[in-house]
Motif scaffolding. Structure first.
Motif, PDB file in Angstrom:
ATOM      1  N   ILE A 135       0.869  -1.174   0.000  1.00  0.00           N
ATOM      2  CA  ILE A 135       0.000   0.000   0.000  1.00  0.00           C
ATOM      3  C   ILE A 135       0.906   1.223   0.000  1.00  0.00           C
ATOM      4  N   ILE A 136       0.691   2.126  -0.948  1.00  0.00           N
ATOM      5  CA  ILE A 136       1.507   3.341  -1.017  1.00  0.00           C
ATOM      6  C   ILE A 136       1.027   4.331   0.043  1.00  0.00           C
ATOM      7  N   VAL A 137       1.960   4.816   0.831  1.00  0.00           N
ATOM      8  CA  VAL A 137       1.667   5.797   1.884  1.00  0.00           C
ATOM      9  C   VAL A 137       2.458   7.064   1.592  1.00  0.00           C
ATOM     10  N   ALA A 138       1.779   8.200   1.609  1.00  0.00           N
ATOM     11  CA  ALA A 138       2.469   9.475   1.364  1.00  0.00           C
ATOM     12  C   ALA A 138       1.713  10.595   2.060  1.00  0.00           C
ATOM     13  N   HIS A 139       2.415  11.678   2.317  1.00  0.00           N
ATOM     14  CA  HIS A 139       1.789  12.864   2.884  1.00  0.00           C
ATOM     15  C   HIS A 139       1.209  13.664   1.716  1.00  0.00           C
ATOM     16  N   ASN A 140      -0.110  13.644   1.586  1.00  0.00           N
ATOM     17  CA  ASN A 140      -0.835  14.098   0.393  1.00  0.00           C
ATOM     18  C   ASN A 140      -0.632  13.069  -0.722  1.00  0.00           C
ATOM     19  N   ALA A 141      -1.110  11.840  -0.417  1.00  0.00           N
ATOM     20  CA  ALA A 141      -0.894  10.698  -1.315  1.00  0.00           C
ATOM     21  C   ALA A 141      -1.512  10.920  -2.699  1.00  0.00           C
ATOM     22  N   GLN A 142      -2.577  11.684  -2.771  1.00  0.00           N
ATOM     23  CA  GLN A 142      -3.231  11.918  -4.064  1.00  0.00           C
ATOM     24  C   GLN A 142      -2.262  12.540  -5.059  1.00  0.00           C
ATOM     25  N   PHE A 143      -1.428  13.466  -4.578  1.00  0.00           N
ATOM     26  CA  PHE A 143      -0.458  14.134  -5.445  1.00  0.00           C
ATOM     27  C   PHE A 143       0.634  13.161  -5.896  1.00  0.00           C
ATOM     28  N   ASP A 144       1.295  12.495  -4.935  1.00  0.00           N
ATOM     29  CA  ASP A 144       2.417  11.608  -5.270  1.00  0.00           C
ATOM     30  C   ASP A 144       1.960  10.455  -6.166  1.00  0.00           C
ATOM     31  N   TYR A 145       0.796   9.884  -5.871  1.00  0.00           N
ATOM     32  CA  TYR A 145       0.291   8.758  -6.661  1.00  0.00           C
ATOM     33  C   TYR A 145      -0.054   9.210  -8.084  1.00  0.00           C
ATOM     34  N   ARG A 146      -0.623  10.410  -8.208  1.00  0.00           N
ATOM     35  CA  ARG A 146      -0.951  10.934  -9.546  1.00  0.00           C
ATOM     36  C   ARG A 146       0.317  11.135 -10.377  1.00  0.00           C
ATOM     37  N   ILE A 147       1.356  11.696  -9.747  1.00  0.00           N
ATOM     38  CA  ILE A 147       2.613  11.920 -10.461  1.00  0.00           C
ATOM     39  C   ILE A 147       3.214  10.592 -10.931  1.00  0.00           C
ATOM     40  N   LEU A 148       3.213   9.593 -10.048  1.00  0.00           N
ATOM     41  CA  LEU A 148       3.759   8.282 -10.413  1.00  0.00           C
ATOM     42  C   LEU A 148       2.985   7.664 -11.573  1.00  0.00           C
ATOM     43  N   ARG A 149       1.663   7.690 -11.478  1.00  0.00           N
ATOM     44  CA  ARG A 149       0.828   7.079 -12.533  1.00  0.00           C
ATOM     45  C   ARG A 149       1.017   7.806 -13.866  1.00  0.00           C
ATOM     46  N   THR A 150       1.190   9.130 -13.788  1.00  0.00           N
ATOM     47  CA  THR A 150       1.412   9.912 -15.008  1.00  0.00           C
ATOM     48  C   THR A 150       2.723   9.498 -15.676  1.00  0.00           C
ATOM     49  N   GLU A 151       3.783   9.344 -14.889  1.00  0.00           N
ATOM     50  CA  GLU A 151       5.077   8.929 -15.436  1.00  0.00           C
ATOM     51  C   GLU A 151       4.991   7.527 -16.058  1.00  0.00           C
ATOM     52  N   PHE A 152       4.324   6.618 -15.394  1.00  0.00           N
ATOM     53  CA  PHE A 152       4.185   5.263 -15.938  1.00  0.00           C
ATOM     54  C   PHE A 152       3.298   5.251 -17.186  1.00  0.00           C
ATOM     55  N   LYS A 153       2.296   6.124 -17.191  1.00  0.00           N
ATOM     56  CA  LYS A 153       1.407   6.214 -18.367  1.00  0.00           C
ATOM     57  C   LYS A 153       2.199   6.656 -19.594  1.00  0.00           C
ATOM     58  N   ARG A 154       3.171   7.555 -19.406  1.00  0.00           N
ATOM     59  CA  ARG A 154       4.021   7.995 -20.516  1.00  0.00           C
ATOM     60  C   ARG A 154       4.847   6.842 -21.086  1.00  0.00           C
ATOM     61  N   LEU A 155       5.094   5.824 -20.219  1.00  0.00           N
ATOM     62  CA  LEU A 155       5.844   4.648 -20.675  1.00  0.00           C
ATOM     63  C   LEU A 155       4.904   3.565 -21.217  1.00  0.00           C
ATOM     64  N   GLY A 156       3.577   3.842 -21.157  1.00  0.00           N
ATOM     65  CA  GLY A 156       2.599   2.865 -21.631  1.00  0.00           C
ATOM     66  C   GLY A 156       2.354   1.746 -20.629  1.00  0.00           C
ATOM     67  N   PHE A 157       2.622   2.021 -19.334  1.00  0.00           N
ATOM     68  CA  PHE A 157       2.475   1.010 -18.289  1.00  0.00           C
ATOM     69  C   PHE A 157       1.376   1.444 -17.323  1.00  0.00           C
ATOM     70  N   GLY A 158       0.455   0.551 -17.038  1.00  0.00           N
ATOM     71  CA  GLY A 158      -0.637   0.867 -16.104  1.00  0.00           C
ATOM     72  C   GLY A 158      -0.241   0.572 -14.674  1.00  0.00           C
ATOM     73  N   PHE A 159       0.217   1.575 -13.958  1.00  0.00           N
ATOM     74  CA  PHE A 159       0.667   1.419 -12.571  1.00  0.00           C
ATOM     75  C   PHE A 159      -0.525   1.608 -11.632  1.00  0.00           C
ATOM     76  N   LYS A 160      -0.809   0.600 -10.800  1.00  0.00           N
ATOM     77  CA  LYS A 160      -1.976   0.682  -9.918  1.00  0.00           C
ATOM     78  C   LYS A 160      -1.640   0.102  -8.551  1.00  0.00           C
ATOM     79  N   ARG A 161      -1.860   0.889  -7.506  1.00  0.00           N
ATOM     80  CA  ARG A 161      -1.628   0.449  -6.130  1.00  0.00           C
ATOM     81  C   ARG A 161      -2.701   1.056  -5.225  1.00  0.00           C
ATOM     82  N   LYS A 162      -2.936   0.421  -4.079  1.00  0.00           N
ATOM     83  CA  LYS A 162      -3.782   1.031  -3.060  1.00  0.00           C
ATOM     84  C   LYS A 162      -2.973   2.132  -2.371  1.00  0.00           C
ATOM     85  N   THR A 163      -3.669   3.149  -1.850  1.00  0.00           N
ATOM     86  CA  THR A 163      -2.956   4.271  -1.220  1.00  0.00           C
ATOM     87  C   THR A 163      -3.542   4.620   0.148  1.00  0.00           C
ATOM     88  N   LEU A 164      -2.694   5.198   0.970  1.00  0.00           N
ATOM     89  CA  LEU A 164      -3.100   5.783   2.248  1.00  0.00           C
ATOM     90  C   LEU A 164      -2.461   7.163   2.344  1.00  0.00           C
TER      91      LEU A 164
END
Length: 453
Positions: free
Chosen positions: A82-111
């Motif tokens: 489970i991905i944990v971050a302070h303001n997880a919505q931001f960090d998770y969005r950035i990660l998914r955006t970077e993976f999307k540019r590589l054509g990879f669907g990155f998906k994890r649960k977050t807290l």
């Protein structure tokens, strides 16, 4: 497992940001088991205000790996986490955006530790990472750099886990884990547990807690549960699919947490918390001659006890020691029923309070010392005991004779105000059980540090 992370970016338009630095700590709920820290070449300009904030500039990133070069490591360290971050919505969005540019669907649960902090540590002036950690006494180095902020988030999350009395975080996580390993044996569960002091939770296949206990050696205690042939143990063995634990370091903290969480969670196989955990108590009254008399009796719900005991034998043992230590009278402590002098008077070990030879003022002074030593009624104090790590201590807070809660503090951080103390404390219920647990522990452990405040 949790992947606690922090990301620094270039700034800029929404979904056009690039990652400049990433730090990920793989955390098993107790300790960091893996980490990944790296600068990242974002292949785009960094906004000036971000350079000023983080100190990261384009020259520093020229030789840094590009995101596609670190992507595999990020996938591996966050897998089944489970991905944990302070303001997880931001960090998770950035990660998914970077993976999307590589054509990879990155998906994890977050807290999100911002949301968790608002629920579990309400009424803070600010929930920004810097101000919140400062208020909670969590040391932070390299602020606004991924590694420093990620490590601060690890420490914050560890505190949030201890404040989550309803165990919502753990229950949710356990349910996810159990679905992946329903066929694990009890031996596998035991091998994964540490031989430390703490509270343990036995879960069924839905992640629900069916039993809570405490032990100075969790591994050994769970082994006993899984090998015992009693009816209760067999039922536990049939339903147990996972065991989680919370390290406390201090046996006193473990006892208090066990008592509170059995009441709160009401597990299926914990008996209603034993109301006879303390069967006898020490009471006082003033006789017609002005002497304070002490009396051991069965506990009375409506009477204020000086201290309580698990049985009559421990109560009598306590009184015999107190009799000698404070030079008290056998008759006035109820240990030698007589209408005349006590036996100790005949051997010159009693000063004669039993026949009014010693003044009530002199005798009562010693009785009051005993009462003050063994009761925290109306006292403001903290009990400092062992922590979960070598650089940590546990603290129990008693305000005006009322148990307020417990917490942990880093030895590098000074508790110099009540505000700091109250911020690290997890509020707990004060009741007869907690009073007995604390008083009994202090009687048995003379070296525990007790400070008046």
């Amino acid at each position: 497992m949790y992947a606690i992370l922090d990301i620094e970016t270039t700034g800029g338009k929404y979904n056009e940001e690039g990652i400049t630095e990433i730090a990920i700590y793989k955390f098993d709920g107790h300790k960091v088991v893996d980490k990944f820290i790296s600068l990242v070449n974002p292949e785009r300009d960094i906004q000036p205000f971000v350079v000023n904030l983080t100190g990261i500039n384009s020259n520093m990133l020229k030789s840094a790996p590009k995101f596609y070069e670190v992507a595999k490591r990020i996938v591996e360290i966050t897998e089944d986490c489970i991905i944990v971050a302070h303001n997880a919505q931001f960090d998770y969005r950035i990660l998914r955006t970077e993976f999307k540019r590589l054509g990879f669907g990155f998906k994890r649960k977050t807290l999100c530790t911002v949301e968790l902090s608002k629920q579990l540590i309400p009424d803070q002036a600010s929930y920004s990472l810097g101000k919140l950690t400062r208020a909670l006494g969590i040391p932070v180095s390299d602020r606004h750099r991924a590694n420093g902020d990620a490590m601060a988030t690890v420490k914050l999350f560890k505190m949030l886990l201890s404040k989550d009395l309803d165990k919502h975080i753990i229950k949710s996580h356990v349910k996810t884990e159990i679905n992946k390993r329903l066929n694990d044996t009890h031996k596998t569960i035991i091998e994964a547990l540490p031989a430390i002091t703490g509270v343990y939770y036995i879960h069924d296949e839905n992640g629900d807690i069916i039993y809570i206990g405490k032990s100075k050696n969790i591994k050994h205690r769970i082994n006993q549960h899984f090998t015992n042939t009693s009816t209760k143990s067999k039922k536990l063995q049939l339903l147990a699919k996972s065991v989680t634990y919370e390290a406390t370091g201090s046996e006193l903290v473990a006892l208090l947490k066990e008592s509170a969480e059995i009441k709160r969670n009401k597990p299926l196989y914990n008996r209603a918390l034993r109301r006879n955990i303390f069967t006898h108590a020490l009471y006082s009254f003033v006789d017609d001659h002005g002497y304070i008399n002490l009396k051991i009796d069965k506990t009375h719900a409506n009477d204020e006890a000086i201290t309580t005991f698990s049985n009559m034998q421990s109560a009598k043992s306590f009184m015999f020691r107190a009799l000698e230590h404070y030079s008290l009278c056998q008759k006035l402590t109820g240990l030698y029923p007589t209408k005349s002098n006590c036996f100790n008077y005949t051997i010159k070990s009693c000063n004669g309070a039993c026949i009014n030879e010693e003044s009530p003022e002199d005798y009562n002074k010693r009785v009051k010392e005993l009462i003050a030593k063994n009761s925290y009624d109306n006292k403001n104090m903290i009990i400092i005991d062992q922590g979960r790590d070598i650089d940590e201590k546990s603290v129990i807070y008693i305000q005006n004779g009322v148990y307020r809660g417990l917490g942990f503090f880093d030895l590098n951080h000074q508790i110099n105000t009540l505000e700091v103390l109250e911020s690290i404390i997890t509020p707990m219920e004060n009741n007869r059980d907690t009073q007995h647990i604390i008083q009994s522990y202090l009687r048995r452990n003379k070296r525990v540090k007790v400070l008046s405040i």
